[in-house]
Design an enzyme around this catalytic site. Structure first.
Site, PDB file in Angstrom:
ATOM      1  CG  HIS A 111      -0.238   0.151   2.424  1.00  0.00           C
ATOM      2  ND1 HIS A 111      -0.062   1.281   3.249  1.00  0.00           N
ATOM      3  CD2 HIS A 111       0.137  -0.912   3.416  1.00  0.00           C
ATOM      4  CE1 HIS A 111       0.369   0.853   4.268  1.00  0.00           C
ATOM      5  NE2 HIS A 111       0.439  -0.392   4.675  1.00  0.00           N
ATOM      6  CG  ASP A 133       1.487  -3.820   5.017  1.00  0.00           C
ATOM      7  OD1 ASP A 133       2.235  -2.836   5.495  1.00  0.00           O
ATOM      8  OD2 ASP A 133       0.156  -3.669   5.079  1.00  0.00           O
ATOM      9  CG  ASP A 175      -2.881   4.015   2.561  1.00  0.00           C
ATOM     10  OD1 ASP A 175      -2.321   3.110   2.240  1.00  0.00           O
ATOM     11  OD2 ASP A 175      -3.741   4.015   3.632  1.00  0.00           O
ATOM     12  CB  SER A 208      -5.677  -6.995  11.280  1.00  0.00           C
ATOM     13  OG  SER A 208      -6.368  -7.261  12.580  1.00  0.00           O
ATOM     14  CG  HIS A 251     -20.351  26.507  32.338  1.00  0.00           C
ATOM     15  ND1 HIS A 251     -19.879  26.446  33.270  1.00  0.00           N
ATOM     16  CD2 HIS A 251     -19.582  27.751  32.021  1.00  0.00           C
ATOM     17  CE1 HIS A 251     -18.931  27.051  34.060  1.00  0.00           C
ATOM     18  NE2 HIS A 251     -18.863  28.021  32.988  1.00  0.00           N
ATOM     19  CD  GLU A 273      -2.859  -1.677   5.595  1.00  0.00           C
ATOM     20  OE1 GLU A 273      -3.054  -2.516   6.132  1.00  0.00           O
ATOM     21  OE2 GLU A 273      -2.358  -0.616   6.070  1.00  0.00           O
TER      22      GLU A 273
END
Lengths: 480, 480
Positions: free
Chosen positions: A100, A199, A102, A421, A232, A168
């Protein structure tokens, strides 16, 4: 050693600086897929890759993947697919490689020691820069292998099919359907005989490994809301039920300090540990010091390497990633957030079916929230889910890679699994019906996804040799 | 009614659009004190205020407050102080008024319906814009009072001393020392006979109030760290002790869904409820529907107004504001944050001594963390602390204000306390030794600190009349 390989190795060494320049040019493109404003940079990185390969004579295509689901104003970055040599040689095997282009987000202000999008090499040969190891170094590895064959004047041993994606780090949006479609007969990836993905990372810093298993990941959100807008805390503190109070209590019930998941039924889904498997872990080249070095601390859960490896590879884990909607900046803000979303994920292992995990999670979170007796509203939902994967390490795809490791690194690789993963692995296995190999380039200290991500010069240059040697051997390995 | 007042009221009405334009110009300056990059805008807003008052003949000074502690590259915005008439009239009383010209952060993307720095008036007369009610409307109220006296051609009833600061939303850095110094004999604020602060809100939407008590605020951080850098949850999940797991467990132990603080000893510090006090709450013009409207939901803790008022005014509360260092953006990121900082604050009431609260907090948080048996490191520390304040509502400063309310709004004001903190109130009381009055302009639905902050046109214009009538009566009220 085969003369072709010897000549190939020499050419890689002779072109090392050129290959590092190529990585420098790639790191300089901030192809962050998670940031909408960076989308043009992601596309530019894809085009850079396509042009580099076209210049080497590869047939390349930028394939559109459509709009980004949920962000329909954004076009997904294209899948960059290619074939080398441009014309298939039917006498050779066809290997499909994936990577990948990216990267994870990165800002100097996150704590980087150097500009994240400028490759900075220190005197130990550590090449720092976002994407250096994840996954621009490995992706460019394939480019460099092709160029080295050409410069060495040696025949390319296989038909190489390439699939490089640009999403990815943001869930590989759109890629699964594309891969499945392109693996069908007559389509781009139809002829693949095996798949190789680079990877992931070595387990330590010295010994290469081949990876045959990955954990899955199911990523959940718990959304709790009450007031119509942020309040607040002076005006409303003590009179309103606060969503953040409920959220931390529910999140605090999911897992304990030692990583034990508190959701009943989760561990019952896990495949039991066999005697044979138990013996595997002690031979793996990994020490607790490897863990501590990559952790940057000694705050591990276990004291023994076997338990640590099992904790990473073969047991599930649950991590709390953060809270959206609450005050998250430095300093002090006296806000009662009206709607907060807690994020957590479970790393899954054989034999956990994702939908069974979902059911256990939803029912437990619901019960924990009900216990609070809160008037606020709670929703728990899956953000994304990728299943675990386990392959056969006895396949010729693995034995070829093992030979390559022995030649380049002079050591037998460890056969490992991984805690992380890479959902596309499973997709490739299912879509091609072929064996998938994970062949890492970087080492455990590369800090992918963290500040100061790096790739060691040695891992990059020897890694190029390794990818080339793998292609050489995978072309020759007997099919069993 | 005194003829002077009648003429003053008419002039205010006749100039209403002009006064709204003045507020529009002020809202357009994004004077966000919490954002370093906005510091020039904060200074610009101070200068705007100074110029407006100078144009009316006031003697104004921009007084430097030095560098910002912890951010020494930043100059604090100046205190804008002034005197009107420029030359003191010794026959008149001297009233010191305070307000702030900085605002809370605001971005359209936070969920605003209109541009936060553009005053947008809807058909109900709601004037939306950051700072409209907190505190630019009230601050400009004083400017408008001066201008209306001039235009009506009537004598100004008091010597007005003004103190406007630009860091109120960021802890009033540098102001305490300045006030204490300037209240000393011979200094700028030395002659004050009473103090009036307009920086809070009505309890509901219909009935004005005078406020004689405020809760304090002690703001804490819990910092938990372990790994040397953020980690990938796939690679390290199940092998490392995660700081975020520890943090949510500690934060989850601080308070329950019904706002009950779990820190032993906290409630023992609270002044007991007397029979007399108990009776006060039922007469206050406040309904549960007022709460639900300002809350934007029915997720209150109590069903009764008396308990709700006591929960806001006279009991402590604990709010969890958020987590710094964890994943806080939309989407999914599989990070294990290396260092997380949980933020929470306790609203304090009589007779809680801040240092006693600190001790109880530190010791409880330490015990909760120790229970986890974690190898991570934990630090709990105070970010800032402001004490509660209670004044005498029988003082002439209050009776004058009560007369003014009756004249302008035709109703006796409620005497109220407030849940929020305005630490400068206590500073003024201690530094001047005089009575301090809180005289609110806006209503409970103004959403100060939230998205869609607004000030109703009616509250602004009648509020200008109220401030003028207060000065008229405070000049005449017999001293007791």
């Amino acid at each position: 050693m085969a003369p072709n390989l010897e000549s190939f190795y020499k050419t890689v060494d002779a072109n090392a600086d050129h290959f590092i320049d190529r990585l420098r040019n790639a790191v300089a493109i901030p192809s962050v897929s998670a940031e909408d404003a960076r989308r043009p940079d992601v596309v530019q990185m894809g085009m850079f890759l396509k042009e580099q390969l076209e210049a080497l004579g590869a047939h390349m295509e930028a394939r559109p993947l459509g709009k980004q689901p949920g962000k329909e104003h954004l076009e997904l970055p294209p899948a960059i697919v290619g074939r080398y040599p441009a014309k298939k040689d039917d006498s050779k095997r066809t290997i499909l490689v994936y990577g990948h282009y990216d990267v994870q987000p990165a800002n100097l202000s996150d704590g980087w020691n150097t500009e994240p999008f400028k490759l900075s090499i220190d005197d130990k040969g550590r090449m720092f820069g976002r994407g250096s190891t994840d996954d621009k170094g490995p992706v460019l590895g394939w480019v460099n292998v092709i160029e080295s064959h050409q410069k060495a004047g040696i025949d390319f041993p296989v038909n190489l099919l390439m699939c490089f994606e640009g999403m990815e780090e943001y869930g590989s949006e759109g890629l699964d359907d594309f891969i499945i479609a392109e693996c069908k007969p007559g389509k781009f990836f139809a002829d693949a005989d095996a798949v190789c993905i680079s990877d992931n990372y070595w387990l330590g810093t010295e010994k290469p490994c081949l990876t045959y298993g990955l954990r899955g990941c199911s990523y959940y959100s718990i959304e709790i809301s009450g007031p119509g807008q942020d309040l607040h805390s002076g005006v409303f503190g003590g009179t309103a039920q606060e969503p953040m109070t409920d959220l931390v209590r529910v999140m605090g019930s999911l897992v304990d300090t030692n990583g034990k998941i508190q959701i009943p039924g989760i561990y019952e889904l896990v495949a039991p540990l066999s005697k044979e498997e138990q013996g595997l872990y002690e031979n793996i080249a990994f020490t607790m010091d490897n863990l501590y070095e990559s952790l940057g601390s000694t705050t591990g859960i276990f004291d023994k390497k076997e338990e640590t490896l099992m904790g990473r590879w073969r047991y599930p884990s649950l991590s709390l990633h953060g809270v959206e909607g609450a005050f998250s900046a430095p300093g002090a803000k006296t806000v009662i957030p009206a709607k907060v979303v807690g994020k957590f994920s479970i790393r899954t292992v054989p034999d956990m079916e994702p939908h069974e995990v979902d059911s256990l999670v939803y029912s437990y979170v619901q019960k924990q929230f009900e216990k609070l007796g809160s008037k606020n509203k709670m929703k728990c939902y899956l953000q994304h889910s990728g299943k675990w994967w386990v392959a056969s390490p006895k396949h010729w795809n693995f034995t070829a890679a093992a030979r390559a490791v022995e030649e380049v690194w002079h050591v037998k690789p460890d056969l490992t699994r991984e805690g992380g993963s890479i959902p596309v692995t499973l997709t490739f296995e299912q879509a091609t019906g072929k064996n998938v190999l994970l062949l890492p380039m970087g080492s455990s200290t590369d800090a992918a996804h963290s500040i100061n991500e790096k790739l060691d010069r040695r891992n990059y240059i020897e890694g190029i040799k390794l990818l080339g040697a793998y292609l050489f051997h995978v072309a020759e390995e007997p099919m069993e």
